[in-house]
Scaffold this motif. Sequence first.
Motif, PDB file in Angstrom:
ATOM      1  N   ILE A 163     -31.236  -3.994 -44.768  1.00  0.00           N
ATOM      2  CA  ILE A 163     -32.640  -4.357 -44.964  1.00  0.00           C
ATOM      3  C   ILE A 163     -33.171  -3.844 -46.307  1.00  0.00           C
ATOM      4  CG2 ILE A 163     -34.979  -3.775 -44.133  1.00  0.00           C
ATOM      5  CD1 ILE A 163     -33.801  -6.026 -42.536  1.00  0.00           C
ATOM      6  N   SER A 164     -32.655  -2.717 -46.769  1.00  0.00           N
ATOM      7  CA  SER A 164     -33.171  -2.148 -48.017  1.00  0.00           C
ATOM      8  C   SER A 164     -32.876  -3.026 -49.233  1.00  0.00           C
ATOM      9  CB  SER A 164     -32.648  -0.729 -48.227  1.00  0.00           C
ATOM     10  OG  SER A 164     -31.255  -0.733 -48.367  1.00  0.00           O
ATOM     11  N   THR A 165     -32.039  -4.053 -49.085  1.00  0.00           N
ATOM     12  CA  THR A 165     -31.824  -4.989 -50.190  1.00  0.00           C
ATOM     13  C   THR A 165     -32.998  -5.959 -50.339  1.00  0.00           C
ATOM     14  OG1 THR A 165     -30.607  -6.583 -48.835  1.00  0.00           O
ATOM     15  CG2 THR A 165     -29.301  -4.883 -49.964  1.00  0.00           C
ATOM     16  N   VAL A 166     -33.828  -6.085 -49.299  1.00  0.00           N
ATOM     17  CA  VAL A 166     -34.965  -7.017 -49.336  1.00  0.00           C
ATOM     18  C   VAL A 166     -36.301  -6.341 -49.034  1.00  0.00           C
ATOM     19  CG1 VAL A 166     -33.599  -9.072 -48.807  1.00  0.00           C
ATOM     20  CG2 VAL A 166     -34.574  -7.715 -46.940  1.00  0.00           C
ATOM     21  N   LEU A 167     -36.279  -5.046 -48.739  1.00  0.00           N
ATOM     22  CA  LEU A 167     -37.507  -4.326 -48.399  1.00  0.00           C
ATOM     23  C   LEU A 167     -37.490  -2.951 -49.056  1.00  0.00           C
ATOM     24  CD1 LEU A 167     -40.131  -4.038 -46.699  1.00  0.00           C
ATOM     25  CD2 LEU A 167     -38.687  -3.180 -44.842  1.00  0.00           C
ATOM     26  N   ASN A 168     -38.552  -2.664 -49.804  1.00  0.00           N
ATOM     27  CA  ASN A 168     -38.680  -1.320 -50.362  1.00  0.00           C
ATOM     28  C   ASN A 168     -40.047  -0.757 -49.993  1.00  0.00           C
ATOM     29  OD1 ASN A 168     -40.665  -1.777 -52.566  1.00  0.00           O
ATOM     30  ND2 ASN A 168     -39.043  -3.100 -53.381  1.00  0.00           N
ATOM     31  N   THR A 169     -40.248   0.506 -50.229  1.00  0.00           N
ATOM     32  CA  THR A 169     -41.478   1.172 -49.788  1.00  0.00           C
ATOM     33  C   THR A 169     -42.729   0.603 -50.461  1.00  0.00           C
ATOM     34  OG1 THR A 169     -41.141   2.924 -51.424  1.00  0.00           O
ATOM     35  CG2 THR A 169     -40.311   3.323 -49.191  1.00  0.00           C
ATOM     36  N   LYS A 170     -42.606   0.017 -51.638  1.00  0.00           N
ATOM     37  CA  LYS A 170     -43.759  -0.584 -52.312  1.00  0.00           C
ATOM     38  C   LYS A 170     -44.243  -1.843 -51.606  1.00  0.00           C
ATOM     39  CE  LYS A 170     -42.519   1.270 -56.784  1.00  0.00           C
ATOM     40  NZ  LYS A 170     -41.984   1.009 -58.109  1.00  0.00           N
ATOM     41  N   HIS A 171     -43.402  -2.388 -50.738  1.00  0.00           N
ATOM     42  CA  HIS A 171     -43.759  -3.599 -49.991  1.00  0.00           C
ATOM     43  C   HIS A 171     -44.179  -3.275 -48.560  1.00  0.00           C
ATOM     44  CE1 HIS A 171     -41.132  -6.215 -52.848  1.00  0.00           C
ATOM     45  NE2 HIS A 171     -42.269  -5.870 -53.393  1.00  0.00           N
ATOM     46  N   ILE A 172     -44.518  -2.023 -48.307  1.00  0.00           N
ATOM     47  CA  ILE A 172     -44.974  -1.606 -46.980  1.00  0.00           C
ATOM     48  C   ILE A 172     -46.355  -0.996 -47.119  1.00  0.00           C
ATOM     49  CG2 ILE A 172     -44.563  -0.086 -45.006  1.00  0.00           C
ATOM     50  CD1 ILE A 172     -41.555  -0.276 -45.658  1.00  0.00           C
ATOM     51  N   LYS A 173     -47.313  -1.562 -46.408  1.00  0.00           N
ATOM     52  CA  LYS A 173     -48.693  -1.067 -46.455  1.00  0.00           C
ATOM     53  C   LYS A 173     -49.135  -0.769 -45.024  1.00  0.00           C
ATOM     54  CE  LYS A 173     -53.083  -1.981 -48.675  1.00  0.00           C
ATOM     55  NZ  LYS A 173     -53.816  -2.937 -49.524  1.00  0.00           N
ATOM     56  N   LEU A 174     -49.263   0.503 -44.711  1.00  0.00           N
ATOM     57  CA  LEU A 174     -49.553   0.918 -43.338  1.00  0.00           C
ATOM     58  C   LEU A 174     -51.044   1.028 -43.040  1.00  0.00           C
ATOM     59  CD1 LEU A 174     -46.704   3.551 -42.946  1.00  0.00           C
ATOM     60  CD2 LEU A 174     -46.723   1.135 -42.281  1.00  0.00           C
ATOM     61  N   ASN A 175     -51.868   0.656 -44.010  1.00  0.00           N
ATOM     62  CA  ASN A 175     -53.322   0.710 -43.813  1.00  0.00           C
ATOM     63  C   ASN A 175     -53.985  -0.533 -44.413  1.00  0.00           C
ATOM     64  OD1 ASN A 175     -52.723   1.340 -46.447  1.00  0.00           O
ATOM     65  ND2 ASN A 175     -54.230   2.966 -46.635  1.00  0.00           N
ATOM     66  N   ALA A 181     -42.268  -8.064 -46.829  1.00  0.00           N
ATOM     67  CA  ALA A 181     -43.406  -7.158 -46.970  1.00  0.00           C
ATOM     68  C   ALA A 181     -43.909  -6.890 -45.558  1.00  0.00           C
ATOM     69  CB  ALA A 181     -44.499  -7.776 -47.826  1.00  0.00           C
ATOM     70  N   ILE A 182     -44.263  -5.644 -45.296  1.00  0.00           N
ATOM     71  CA  ILE A 182     -44.735  -5.263 -43.967  1.00  0.00           C
ATOM     72  C   ILE A 182     -46.098  -4.609 -44.098  1.00  0.00           C
ATOM     73  CG2 ILE A 182     -44.317  -3.793 -41.952  1.00  0.00           C
ATOM     74  CD1 ILE A 182     -41.332  -4.098 -42.468  1.00  0.00           C
ATOM     75  N   GLY A 183     -47.009  -5.069 -43.260  1.00  0.00           N
ATOM     76  CA  GLY A 183     -48.343  -4.484 -43.247  1.00  0.00           C
ATOM     77  C   GLY A 183     -48.773  -4.178 -41.831  1.00  0.00           C
ATOM     78  N   LEU A 189     -45.239   0.364 -34.844  1.00  0.00           N
ATOM     79  CA  LEU A 189     -46.693   0.414 -34.731  1.00  0.00           C
ATOM     80  C   LEU A 189     -47.262   1.815 -34.942  1.00  0.00           C
ATOM     81  CD1 LEU A 189     -47.206  -1.998 -31.704  1.00  0.00           C
ATOM     82  CD2 LEU A 189     -47.665  -2.461 -34.130  1.00  0.00           C
ATOM     83  N   GLU A 190     -46.406   2.838 -34.892  1.00  0.00           N
ATOM     84  CA  GLU A 190     -46.883   4.217 -34.988  1.00  0.00           C
ATOM     85  C   GLU A 190     -46.389   4.971 -36.213  1.00  0.00           C
ATOM     86  OE1 GLU A 190     -45.568   6.007 -31.353  1.00  0.00           O
ATOM     87  OE2 GLU A 190     -46.706   4.593 -30.131  1.00  0.00           O
ATOM     88  N   GLU A 191     -45.256   4.596 -36.755  1.00  0.00           N
ATOM     89  CA  GLU A 191     -44.624   5.351 -37.845  1.00  0.00           C
ATOM     90  C   GLU A 191     -45.562   5.473 -39.052  1.00  0.00           C
ATOM     91  OE1 GLU A 191     -42.637   7.751 -39.709  1.00  0.00           O
ATOM     92  OE2 GLU A 191     -41.660   7.092 -37.859  1.00  0.00           O
ATOM     93  N   SER A 192     -45.592   6.658 -39.658  1.00  0.00           N
ATOM     94  CA  SER A 192     -46.509   6.888 -40.782  1.00  0.00           C
ATOM     95  C   SER A 192     -45.809   6.925 -42.145  1.00  0.00           C
ATOM     96  CB  SER A 192     -47.278   8.196 -40.560  1.00  0.00           C
ATOM     97  OG  SER A 192     -46.370   9.275 -40.477  1.00  0.00           O
ATOM     98  N   GLU A 193     -44.492   6.849 -42.161  1.00  0.00           N
ATOM     99  CA  GLU A 193     -43.755   6.896 -43.428  1.00  0.00           C
ATOM    100  C   GLU A 193     -43.030   5.565 -43.693  1.00  0.00           C
ATOM    101  OE1 GLU A 193     -43.861   9.310 -45.641  1.00  0.00           O
ATOM    102  OE2 GLU A 193     -45.224  10.401 -44.323  1.00  0.00           O
ATOM    103  N   PRO A 194     -43.302   4.937 -44.844  1.00  0.00           N
ATOM    104  CA  PRO A 194     -42.618   3.680 -45.172  1.00  0.00           C
ATOM    105  C   PRO A 194     -41.096   3.785 -45.131  1.00  0.00           C
ATOM    106  CG  PRO A 194     -44.468   4.010 -46.637  1.00  0.00           C
ATOM    107  CD  PRO A 194     -44.316   5.282 -45.845  1.00  0.00           C
ATOM    108  N   GLU A 195     -40.537   4.913 -45.570  1.00  0.00           N
ATOM    109  CA  GLU A 195     -39.078   5.083 -45.545  1.00  0.00           C
ATOM    110  C   GLU A 195     -38.538   4.965 -44.121  1.00  0.00           C
ATOM    111  OE1 GLU A 195     -41.195   7.315 -46.882  1.00  0.00           O
ATOM    112  OE2 GLU A 195     -40.789   7.204 -49.031  1.00  0.00           O
TER     113      GLU A 195
END
Length: 155
Positions: free
Chosen positions: A3-15, A79-81, A135-141
Motif C-alpha cells: 500500500i505504501s507505493t500508492v499511499l503516503n502520510t501526506k495523503h492522509i487527513k484525519l481531521n 488519499a484517506i480522510g 476510525l480511531e487511529e490517530s497516526e497516519p503511519e
Amino acid sequence: MDISTVLNTKHIKLNMVAKTKEEAIEELTDLLMQGGSVTNKEEFLKDVWLREEQGSTGFENHIAIPHGKSLAVNHTALAIGRTQHEILWETMDGSDVRCVILFAVRLEDQDTTHIRLLTKVSCALADEDIVAKLLEESEPESIISILNDPEEAVV
C-alpha cells in the motif's frame, strides 16, 4: 501489493473539515493535487462523479471508497480522510460516512493495479476490527500499516 507505493502520510487527513460528500471528495483531491498524483482537479473530479453516477461508492461501517480512473492522474494513488462528524452518503448498510478512501487511478492501471488495490483495501475493510482501527487511529503511519498488513493490525 504494498500500500505504501500508492499511499503516503501526506495523503492522509484525519481531521477533514468536509461536511458533504462533494466537499470530502474535493478535500481529498486537493491532497492528491499537492502531492502531484492528480494534475487536473476539474478533470479528475468529473471522472470521479461519472463513476459515482454508476452507483454509490459507499461501503459499510462508515466507510466510502470513491474512485476516478482518469487521464488527470499522473500516478495511481490513494488519499484517506476522516471526519469527527458523519457525512450523508449512500452506503450498503445505511450508515453515514466518517472515513473516505479516494482512489485516483491512471487509465493505464485500471485493469491491473486498480483491481489489486481495490481487492486489498476491500478485504481489509471486510474486517470490523480493521475498520474500527481506521476510525480511531490517530497516526497516519499506523493507517498505512493497518491497510498494508491487516493481520498484524488486529489485536
